[in-house]
Design a protein around this motif. Structure first.
Motif, PDB file in Angstrom:
ATOM      1  N   CYS A  33      39.123  42.634  53.501  1.00 30.96           N
ATOM      2  CA  CYS A  33      38.738  43.914  52.884  1.00 30.96           C
ATOM      3  C   CYS A  33      38.340  43.765  51.425  1.00 30.96           C
ATOM      4  CB  CYS A  33      39.871  44.927  53.015  1.00 30.96           C
ATOM      5  SG  CYS A  33      41.311  44.511  51.997  1.00 30.96           S
ATOM      6  N   LYS A  34      38.744  42.681  50.772  1.00 30.90           N
ATOM      7  CA  LYS A  34      38.404  42.358  49.372  1.00 30.90           C
ATOM      8  C   LYS A  34      39.130  43.235  48.337  1.00 30.90           C
ATOM      9  CE  LYS A  34      33.761  41.043  50.800  1.00 30.90           C
ATOM     10  NZ  LYS A  34      32.943  41.953  51.545  1.00 30.90           N
ATOM     11  N   ALA A  35      40.163  43.942  48.768  1.00 30.74           N
ATOM     12  CA  ALA A  35      40.934  44.749  47.803  1.00 30.74           C
ATOM     13  C   ALA A  35      41.516  43.854  46.714  1.00 30.74           C
ATOM     14  CB  ALA A  35      42.049  45.503  48.525  1.00 30.74           C
ATOM     15  N   CYS A  36      41.893  42.622  47.086  1.00 30.54           N
ATOM     16  CA  CYS A  36      42.463  41.683  46.099  1.00 30.54           C
ATOM     17  C   CYS A  36      41.431  41.332  45.023  1.00 30.54           C
ATOM     18  CB  CYS A  36      42.955  40.418  46.791  1.00 30.54           C
ATOM     19  SG  CYS A  36      41.738  39.661  47.882  1.00 30.54           S
ATOM     20  N   GLU A  37      40.168  41.182  45.429  1.00 32.69           N
ATOM     21  CA  GLU A  37      39.111  40.870  44.456  1.00 32.69           C
ATOM     22  C   GLU A  37      38.985  42.005  43.438  1.00 32.69           C
ATOM     23  OE1 GLU A  37      35.250  39.985  45.983  1.00 32.69           O
ATOM     24  OE2 GLU A  37      36.009  38.652  47.533  1.00 32.69           O
ATOM     25  N   VAL A  38      38.999  43.236  43.959  1.00 31.49           N
ATOM     26  CA  VAL A  38      38.828  44.396  43.077  1.00 31.49           C
ATOM     27  C   VAL A  38      40.027  44.515  42.137  1.00 31.49           C
ATOM     28  CG1 VAL A  38      38.568  46.913  43.009  1.00 31.49           C
ATOM     29  CG2 VAL A  38      37.438  45.597  44.810  1.00 31.49           C
ATOM     30  N   ALA A  39      41.242  44.326  42.680  1.00 33.49           N
ATOM     31  CA  ALA A  39      42.449  44.429  41.851  1.00 33.49           C
ATOM     32  C   ALA A  39      42.435  43.374  40.745  1.00 33.49           C
ATOM     33  CB  ALA A  39      43.692  44.269  42.724  1.00 33.49           C
ATOM     34  N   CYS A  40      41.961  42.166  41.079  1.00 34.63           N
ATOM     35  CA  CYS A  40      41.903  41.077  40.107  1.00 34.63           C
ATOM     36  C   CYS A  40      40.934  41.429  38.989  1.00 34.63           C
ATOM     37  CB  CYS A  40      41.477  39.783  40.813  1.00 34.63           C
ATOM     38  SG  CYS A  40      41.298  38.384  39.709  1.00 34.63           S
ATOM     39  N   LYS A  41      39.740  41.904  39.364  1.00 32.01           N
ATOM     40  CA  LYS A  41      38.739  42.274  38.349  1.00 32.01           C
ATOM     41  C   LYS A  41      39.272  43.417  37.477  1.00 32.01           C
ATOM     42  CE  LYS A  41      34.428  40.474  39.728  1.00 32.01           C
ATOM     43  NZ  LYS A  41      33.722  39.741  38.714  1.00 32.01           N
ATOM     44  N   HIS A  42      39.910  44.390  38.126  1.00 31.02           N
ATOM     45  CA  HIS A  42      40.383  45.568  37.402  1.00 31.02           C
ATOM     46  C   HIS A  42      41.473  45.187  36.406  1.00 31.02           C
ATOM     47  CE1 HIS A  42      42.674  49.464  37.120  1.00 31.02           C
ATOM     48  NE2 HIS A  42      41.467  49.820  36.782  1.00 31.02           N
ATOM     49  N   TRP A  43      42.480  44.450  36.877  1.00 28.85           N
ATOM     50  CA  TRP A  43      43.599  44.117  35.992  1.00 28.85           C
ATOM     51  C   TRP A  43      43.134  43.237  34.819  1.00 28.85           C
ATOM     52  CZ3 TRP A  43      48.112  45.814  34.638  1.00 28.85           C
ATOM     53  CH2 TRP A  43      48.902  45.002  33.815  1.00 28.85           C
ATOM     54  N   ALA A  48      32.004  43.436  37.049  1.00 31.48           N
ATOM     55  CA  ALA A  48      31.420  43.046  38.348  1.00 31.48           C
ATOM     56  C   ALA A  48      30.122  42.280  38.097  1.00 31.48           C
ATOM     57  CB  ALA A  48      31.147  44.285  39.180  1.00 31.48           C
ATOM     58  N   ARG A  49      29.804  41.388  39.001  1.00 33.58           N
ATOM     59  CA  ARG A  49      28.524  40.676  38.917  1.00 33.58           C
ATOM     60  C   ARG A  49      27.765  40.982  40.202  1.00 33.58           C
ATOM     61  NH1 ARG A  49      27.133  35.687  40.459  1.00 33.58           N
ATOM     62  NH2 ARG A  49      29.247  34.953  40.746  1.00 33.58           N
ATOM     63  N   ILE A  50      26.554  41.489  40.027  1.00 35.15           N
ATOM     64  CA  ILE A  50      25.761  41.870  41.196  1.00 35.15           C
ATOM     65  C   ILE A  50      24.902  40.679  41.611  1.00 35.15           C
ATOM     66  CG2 ILE A  50      24.109  43.546  42.129  1.00 35.15           C
ATOM     67  CD1 ILE A  50      26.743  44.805  41.035  1.00 35.15           C
ATOM     68  N   GLU A  51      25.062  40.304  42.854  1.00 35.01           N
ATOM     69  CA  GLU A  51      24.252  39.201  43.393  1.00 35.01           C
ATOM     70  C   GLU A  51      23.366  39.732  44.505  1.00 35.01           C
ATOM     71  OE1 GLU A  51      26.015  35.606  44.898  1.00 35.01           O
ATOM     72  OE2 GLU A  51      27.381  35.505  43.209  1.00 35.01           O
ATOM     73  N   GLY A  52      22.249  39.086  44.721  1.00 34.27           N
ATOM     74  CA  GLY A  52      21.389  39.458  45.848  1.00 34.27           C
ATOM     75  C   GLY A  52      22.062  39.086  47.161  1.00 34.27           C
ATOM     76  N   SER A  59      31.322  38.756  48.861  1.00 38.37           N
ATOM     77  CA  SER A  59      30.812  39.567  47.745  1.00 38.37           C
ATOM     78  C   SER A  59      30.071  38.710  46.715  1.00 38.37           C
ATOM     79  CB  SER A  59      31.971  40.298  47.053  1.00 38.37           C
ATOM     80  OG  SER A  59      32.849  39.351  46.488  1.00 38.37           O
ATOM     81  N   HIS A  60      30.532  37.500  46.478  1.00 35.43           N
ATOM     82  CA  HIS A  60      29.903  36.576  45.536  1.00 35.43           C
ATOM     83  C   HIS A  60      29.739  35.245  46.258  1.00 35.43           C
ATOM     84  CE1 HIS A  60      31.894  39.552  43.023  1.00 35.43           C
ATOM     85  NE2 HIS A  60      31.203  39.153  41.972  1.00 35.43           N
ATOM     86  N   ASP A  64      33.400  32.447  39.642  1.00 40.57           N
ATOM     87  CA  ASP A  64      32.748  32.151  38.369  1.00 40.57           C
ATOM     88  C   ASP A  64      33.701  32.544  37.246  1.00 40.57           C
ATOM     89  OD1 ASP A  64      32.255  34.948  37.600  1.00 40.57           O
ATOM     90  OD2 ASP A  64      30.785  34.957  39.218  1.00 40.57           O
ATOM     91  N   ALA A  65      33.222  32.443  36.007  1.00 43.84           N
ATOM     92  CA  ALA A  65      34.111  32.644  34.855  1.00 43.84           C
ATOM     93  C   ALA A  65      34.688  34.051  34.784  1.00 43.84           C
ATOM     94  CB  ALA A  65      33.360  32.321  33.563  1.00 43.84           C
ATOM     95  N   LYS A  66      34.047  35.005  35.488  1.00 39.34           N
ATOM     96  CA  LYS A  66      34.543  36.386  35.488  1.00 39.34           C
ATOM     97  C   LYS A  66      34.959  36.848  36.886  1.00 39.34           C
ATOM     98  CE  LYS A  66      33.916  37.242  31.149  1.00 39.34           C
ATOM     99  NZ  LYS A  66      32.922  37.725  30.323  1.00 39.34           N
ATOM    100  N   THR A  67      34.926  35.942  37.847  1.00 40.84           N
ATOM    101  CA  THR A  67      35.357  36.252  39.223  1.00 40.84           C
ATOM    102  C   THR A  67      36.422  35.235  39.578  1.00 40.84           C
ATOM    103  OG1 THR A  67      33.124  37.031  39.737  1.00 40.84           O
ATOM    104  CG2 THR A  67      34.566  36.552  41.617  1.00 40.84           C
TER     105      THR A  67
END
Ligand code: SF4
Ligand code: SF4
Length: 294
Positions: A33-43, A48-52, A59-60, A64-67
């Motif tokens: 579900c990627k909830a962990c990714e969102v929680a990590c970015k938020h905390w 967010a980094r938008i990729e094609g 999601s990515h 990377d340095a911010k993910t």
């Protein structure tokens, strides 16, 4: 065995920083579900980094340095049944006991911290990216998008050190809706993981295994996997490259010794020149006073 609720209230002993904590990801319970990714970015306030679209629901394409945490999707064809399955693996820094990044870092920005966490001091980071090359898990990256070169710093999972040292769970653990990420005392998690592997085997997952118990002296991110590690892209026998060790334990000390010898030589030279200059001045003074006396 089912869900384990007892980790919820767990916190390390603040008087015992040598106690080893860990996270254990039971991939058999991950729903991607990627909830962990969102929680990590938020905390961690990482934008967010938008990729094609890369042809995957990931999601990515990579950390990377911010993910700092990423659910990797693997489309897996079971060799026996021919069934296609999606495998999910939460990927982030493993907080290795023998960490290539710590060995490689020339400024000691990366260090072994309390509770088994590998810490990163971004103020001390010079962005050389040696850590990127040395990490066997591709889990640390330098931000090359920063316009100012001085802002090009490494970034990676901190195991939420700021949270766990204040008695809180890591943000990803707190948010996971299936409780598939467990956090607690490393040895207790290993024991839980071993039992879980046996349970999965009994349910037909004959390749179930526990990853991280012994790799690189022991990881502080453990996995209960349903397939062999290489299926998830995890190295079977991760190692710190001998060149990284040679750089740390031979080249760096020799470089420092040569630099020290050069500085010592310069200091001796300077003292000798100063002395010669002083005695030349004294001789000239004597000559002058002799002349005056004639
Ligand atoms: S996974 Fe990579 S970045 Fe994390 S501690 Fe190990 S070597 Fe360092
Ligand atoms: S990029 Fe930063 S953290 Fe990585 S090795 Fe260089 S100084 Fe150390």
């Amino acid at each position: 065995m089912g869900r384990v609720g007892t980790w919820e209230a767990w916190q390390p002993d603040p008087r015992n920083p040598k106690q080893e904590v860990a996270m254990l990801v039971d991939v058999s319970e991950c729903i991607g579900c990627k909830a962990c990714e969102v929680a990590c970015k938020h905390w961690n306030q990482n934008e967010a980094r938008i990729e094609g679209f890369t042809g995957s629901y990931q999601s990515h394409s990579n950390l990377d340095a911010k993910t700092w945490t990423l659910i990797k999707f693997t489309e897996y064809e079971d060799p026996e049944s021919g069934d296609i399955r999606w495998l999910f693996q939460k990927h982030n820094c493993m907080h290795c006991t023998e960490a290539g990044c710590v060995t490689a870092c020339p400024t000691n920005a990366l260090q072994y911290g309390d509770y088994g966490v590998v810490t990163l001091d971004q103020d001390a980071c010079i962005g050389c990216a040696y850590c990127e090359q040395a990490c066997p898990f591709d889990a640390i990256h330098v931000d090359r998008t920063a316009w100012d070169q001085k802002a090009q710093k490494a970034g990676k999972c901190t195991l939420c050190y700021d949270r766990i040292s204040n008695g809180l769970q890591p943000a990803c653990v707190k948010t996971c809706p299936t409780d598939c990420i467990k956090y607690g005392d490393r040895q207790a998690l290993i024991e839980w993981g071993r039992k879980r592997v046996e349970e999965l085997k009994a349910r037909g997952f004959k390749n179930a295994n526990l990853y991280g118990e012994h790799e690189l002296g022991g990881l502080h991110e453990l996995y209960v996997l349903t397939e062999p590690p290489e299926v998830y892209g995890l190295p079977v026998n991760p190692r710190v490259d001998w060149k990284v060790k040679a750089w740390k334990y031979a080249v760096q000390p020799i470089g420092k010794a040569v630099m020290g010898a050069a500085l010592f030589g310069m200091a001796i030279n300077w003292l000798a020149a100063r002395r010669a200059f002083a005695s030349a001045g004294a001789r000239a003074g004597q000559g002058d006073s002799g002349h005056e006396g004639e």
